[in-house]
Design an enzyme around this catalytic site. Structure first.
Site, PDB file in Angstrom:
ATOM      1  N   CYS A   1      -3.561  34.452   8.566  1.00  0.00           N
ATOM      2  CA  CYS A   1      -3.363  35.073   9.869  1.00  0.00           C
ATOM      3  C   CYS A   1      -3.046  34.037  10.935  1.00  0.00           C
ATOM      4  O   CYS A   1      -3.824  33.847  11.881  1.00  0.00           O
ATOM      5  CB  CYS A   1      -4.619  35.846  10.266  1.00  0.00           C
ATOM      6  SG  CYS A   1      -5.171  36.889   8.938  1.00  0.00           S
ATOM      7  N   GLU A   2      -1.969  33.309  10.779  1.00  0.00           N
ATOM      8  CA  GLU A   2      -1.486  32.375  11.795  1.00  0.00           C
ATOM      9  C   GLU A   2       0.022  32.321  11.645  1.00  0.00           C
ATOM     10  O   GLU A   2       0.521  32.216  10.522  1.00  0.00           O
ATOM     11  CB  GLU A   2      -2.007  30.952  11.544  1.00  0.00           C
ATOM     12  CG  GLU A   2      -3.493  30.849  11.507  1.00  0.00           C
ATOM     13  CD  GLU A   2      -4.012  29.595  12.205  1.00  0.00           C
ATOM     14  OE1 GLU A   2      -3.239  28.943  12.933  1.00  0.00           O
ATOM     15  OE2 GLU A   2      -5.188  29.307  12.013  1.00  0.00           O
TER      16      GLU A   2
ATOM     17  N   TYR B   1       0.083  14.144   0.088  1.00  0.00           N
ATOM     18  CA  TYR B   1      -0.402  14.835   1.281  1.00  0.00           C
ATOM     19  C   TYR B   1      -0.292  16.351   1.106  1.00  0.00           C
ATOM     20  O   TYR B   1      -0.024  17.082   2.053  1.00  0.00           O
ATOM     21  CB  TYR B   1       0.337  14.335   2.546  1.00  0.00           C
ATOM     22  CG  TYR B   1       0.276  12.821   2.663  1.00  0.00           C
ATOM     23  CD1 TYR B   1      -0.925  12.194   2.998  1.00  0.00           C
ATOM     24  CD2 TYR B   1       1.376  12.013   2.398  1.00  0.00           C
ATOM     25  CE1 TYR B   1      -1.012  10.806   3.060  1.00  0.00           C
ATOM     26  CE2 TYR B   1       1.298  10.629   2.462  1.00  0.00           C
ATOM     27  CZ  TYR B   1       0.108  10.024   2.795  1.00  0.00           C
ATOM     28  OH  TYR B   1       0.016   8.660   2.855  1.00  0.00           O
TER      29      TYR B   1
ATOM     30  N   TYR C   1       3.431  18.925  10.376  1.00  0.00           N
ATOM     31  CA  TYR C   1       4.469  17.927  10.700  1.00  0.00           C
ATOM     32  C   TYR C   1       5.871  18.521  10.742  1.00  0.00           C
ATOM     33  O   TYR C   1       6.846  17.781  10.693  1.00  0.00           O
ATOM     34  CB  TYR C   1       4.516  16.835   9.618  1.00  0.00           C
ATOM     35  CG  TYR C   1       3.226  16.214   9.204  1.00  0.00           C
ATOM     36  CD1 TYR C   1       2.428  15.531  10.117  1.00  0.00           C
ATOM     37  CD2 TYR C   1       2.814  16.248   7.871  1.00  0.00           C
ATOM     38  CE1 TYR C   1       1.256  14.918   9.715  1.00  0.00           C
ATOM     39  CE2 TYR C   1       1.642  15.642   7.461  1.00  0.00           C
ATOM     40  CZ  TYR C   1       0.860  14.984   8.390  1.00  0.00           C
ATOM     41  OH  TYR C   1      -0.288  14.372   7.975  1.00  0.00           O
TER      42      TYR C   1
ATOM     43  N   GLU D   1       0.828  -1.224   0.000  1.00  0.00           N
ATOM     44  CA  GLU D   1       0.000   0.000   0.000  1.00  0.00           C
ATOM     45  C   GLU D   1       0.855   1.265   0.000  1.00  0.00           C
ATOM     46  O   GLU D   1       0.727   2.099   0.892  1.00  0.00           O
ATOM     47  CB  GLU D   1      -0.887   0.013   1.255  1.00  0.00           C
ATOM     48  CG  GLU D   1      -1.710  -1.224   1.482  1.00  0.00           C
ATOM     49  CD  GLU D   1      -2.365  -1.265   2.880  1.00  0.00           C
ATOM     50  OE1 GLU D   1      -1.938  -0.519   3.781  1.00  0.00           O
ATOM     51  OE2 GLU D   1      -3.301  -2.055   3.040  1.00  0.00           O
ATOM     52  N   PRO D   2       1.736   1.445  -0.967  1.00  0.00           N
ATOM     53  CA  PRO D   2       2.550   2.665  -0.954  1.00  0.00           C
ATOM     54  C   PRO D   2       1.735   3.885  -1.387  1.00  0.00           C
ATOM     55  O   PRO D   2       0.902   3.787  -2.293  1.00  0.00           O
ATOM     56  CB  PRO D   2       3.638   2.360  -1.985  1.00  0.00           C
ATOM     57  CG  PRO D   2       2.977   1.446  -2.960  1.00  0.00           C
ATOM     58  CD  PRO D   2       2.001   0.618  -2.163  1.00  0.00           C
TER      59      PRO D   2
HETATM   60  C1  LIG Z   1      -1.489   6.168   4.859  1.00  0.00           C
HETATM   61  C2  LIG Z   1      -1.542   4.706   4.668  1.00  0.00           C
HETATM   62  C3  LIG Z   1      -0.728   4.091   3.714  1.00  0.00           C
HETATM   63  C4  LIG Z   1       0.265   4.847   2.871  1.00  0.00           C
HETATM   64  O1  LIG Z   1       1.325   5.363   3.594  1.00  0.00           O
HETATM   65  P1  LIG Z   1       2.541   6.072   2.807  1.00  0.00           P
HETATM   66  O2  LIG Z   1       3.453   6.503   3.878  1.00  0.00           O
HETATM   67  O3  LIG Z   1       1.963   7.191   2.039  1.00  0.00           O
HETATM   68  O4  LIG Z   1       3.145   5.034   1.934  1.00  0.00           O
HETATM   69  C5  LIG Z   1      -0.845   2.736   3.547  1.00  0.00           C
HETATM   70  N1  LIG Z   1      -1.715   2.002   4.283  1.00  0.00           N
HETATM   71  C6  LIG Z   1      -2.508   2.560   5.222  1.00  0.00           C
HETATM   72  C7  LIG Z   1      -3.440   1.707   5.986  1.00  0.00           C
HETATM   73  C8  LIG Z   1      -2.451   3.922   5.441  1.00  0.00           C
HETATM   74  O5  LIG Z   1      -3.232   4.484   6.368  1.00  0.00           O
END
Ligand SMILES: *Cc1c(COP(=O)(O)O)cnc(C)c1O
Length: 425
Positions: free
Chosen positions: A347-348, A376, A319, A276-277
């Site tokens: 204004c912050e 992001y 962050y 899941e990248p």
């Molecule tokens: C955010 C997220 C990702 C992706 O993370 P990256 O740091 O963008 O690769 C993968 N899996 C889950 C469950 C997430 O919440």
């Protein structure tokens, strides 16, 4: 590597002059490179050669439909965390069978939507969610394909706001509870156990936390299978970091990451892998382009005030993130630099992109680009201060297209409704 380079002294996205896009769409705007998305996807896939995972791109990193459709054409699946993201993935041509539904607080309505759209797998994060899912599946006369997100309790050594794999984080089921919950799920009427999932955080710059988490995953799968529960699918999550700053902090390459994964899962190559990248695919495939409105000298400090703000790019405020800032017109070699606080108009005090950043002399009207803003960035934008968020442009070779136009003030004001008691008639 990305495709935002100077050519003849002017910053380009692939073959398109950034200043030309600015004249056409105005500033600020996000600009994405198709070739960079393709390159990152391919490099990541090649890094995991031998395991041949289904790459489920984490939609939350950048969910623009043009971006999703670009990745869909390369064979990407999607990792989604809401019904809205699920709908985006479907709309971009990613079928339900390639969509993983993640997230700690999925509602019954969202679970029903996923089941009705042939979701590949639901990554369940708690027992109450498991009960709700079973109930929804039974009422629909289907069985839900379930992986549990297990919290391995390892320290991802990343920023605290994007660390998710420690016991104290809200994510996943506790490692010690997993055998009991898996055993229970195996007996439930609406549930088909299909796998296991771990995702320990984002922007990881060290491979050891991955090795630790995956080793714990393997041990758990062995225990579960010894007790008679088959775990055919292994979802190894996302989280691999990207270089935001050229000088230090070089995160591991996808090939090195792949080596760790192959080492931990040696002998398991025939299993079904998923990953899941998000950031790795999207971050360096986008920039945010802004114009200098004023340069103000206040005592010792020099402020470059831009027309982009924290409502467009909140990562520095949220962050403490570092983004490289470059002038769109390439400075001649040897051009002196000065220290600027680069800020937006909101204004912050948090609306500060960088402090004491060394840049060549800036003047009102100059264009600058924030690099590594493809992940992001636009997805976290807002209309704070009633500012239309930066529109999104996507480039492919010598062409560019508006992938999300700028909202007009009428669009923004037109969504509010006046209650009857404030209307004159
Ligand atoms: C955010 C997220 C990702 C992706 O993370 P990256 O740091 O963008 O690769 C993968 N899996 C889950 C469950 C997430 O919440």
């Amino acid at each position: 590597m990305d495709h935002f380079l100077y050519r003849d002294g002017r910053l380009h996205a692939e073959d398109v002059d950034i200043a030309a896009i600015a004249s056409d769409v105005g500033t600020p705007f996000y600009c994405y490179s198709t070739a960079t998305f393709e390159r990152h996807f391919t490099v990541f896939r090649d890094g995991l050669k031998g395991l041949d995972p289904l790459i489920c791109y984490a939609v939350k990193a950048n969910s623009n439909l043009a971006v999703l459709a670009t990745l869909a054409r390369l064979g990407a699946g999607a990792d989604v965390v809401s019904e809205g993201e699920f709908r985006r993935a479907l709309a971009a041509g990613i079928p339900g069978e390639r969509i993983i539904f993640s997230g700690v607080g999925k509602t019954k309505a969202e679970l029903a939507f996923a089941l009705a759209n042939d979701v590949r797998q639901i990554n369940v994060e708690s027992e109450p969610e498991l009960d709700a899912l079973s109930e929804v599946a039974v009422s629909m006369g289907v069985r839900a394909p379930v992986s549990f997100r297990v919290n391995p309790d390892v320290d991802a050594k990343t920023h605290e706001k994007i660390s998710t794999g420690k016991a104290e984080n809200k994510f996943g089921i506790a490692y010690e509870d997993a055998p009991r919950i898996y055993a229970r799920a195996a007996t439930m009427p609406g549930i088909d156990v299909v796998g296991i999932d771990m995702h320990i955080g984002s922007q990881l710059t060290d491979l050891e936390p991955f090795r630790e988490a995956y080793t714990r995953m393997r041990e758990l799968v062995e225990r579960l299978e010894a007790s008679g529960i088959a775990i055919p699918r292994l979802d190894i999550g996302g989280g691999l970091g990207v270089p935001y700053e050229r000088t230090n902090e070089m995160p591991p390459l996808p090939t090195d990451y792949g080596t760790v994964v192959r080492e931990v899962f040696a002998g398991w190559e025939d299993r079904e892998f998923e990953c899941e990248p998000g950031r790795l695919i999207a971050a360096n495939a986008g920039i945010l382009v802004a114009q200098v409105i004023y340069v103000k000298q206040a005592g010792e400090r020099r402020f470059a005030i831009l027309d982009a703000a924290m409502n467009d790019l909140i990562r520095p405020a949220l962050y403490d993130a570092y983004h490289e800032i470059v002038p769109v017109i390439e400075p001649a070699p040897g051009t002196p630099t000065y220290e600027y606080d680069v800020v937006g108009p909101i204004c912050e005090s948090g609306d500060t992109f960088a402090k004491a950043r060394k840049l060549p002399e800036l003047k009102a009207g100059d264009l600058v680009a924030f690099r590594s803003a493809g992940a992001y960035g636009a997805v976290m934008s807002s209309e704070y201060n009633t500012r239309p968020p930066a529109p999104e442009v996507i480039v492919k070779r010598d062409e560019f297209a508006l992938a999300r136009p700028r909202l007009t003030y009428d669009d923004m004001l037109g969504r509010d409704e006046m209650p009857d008691w404030l209307n004159p008639e």
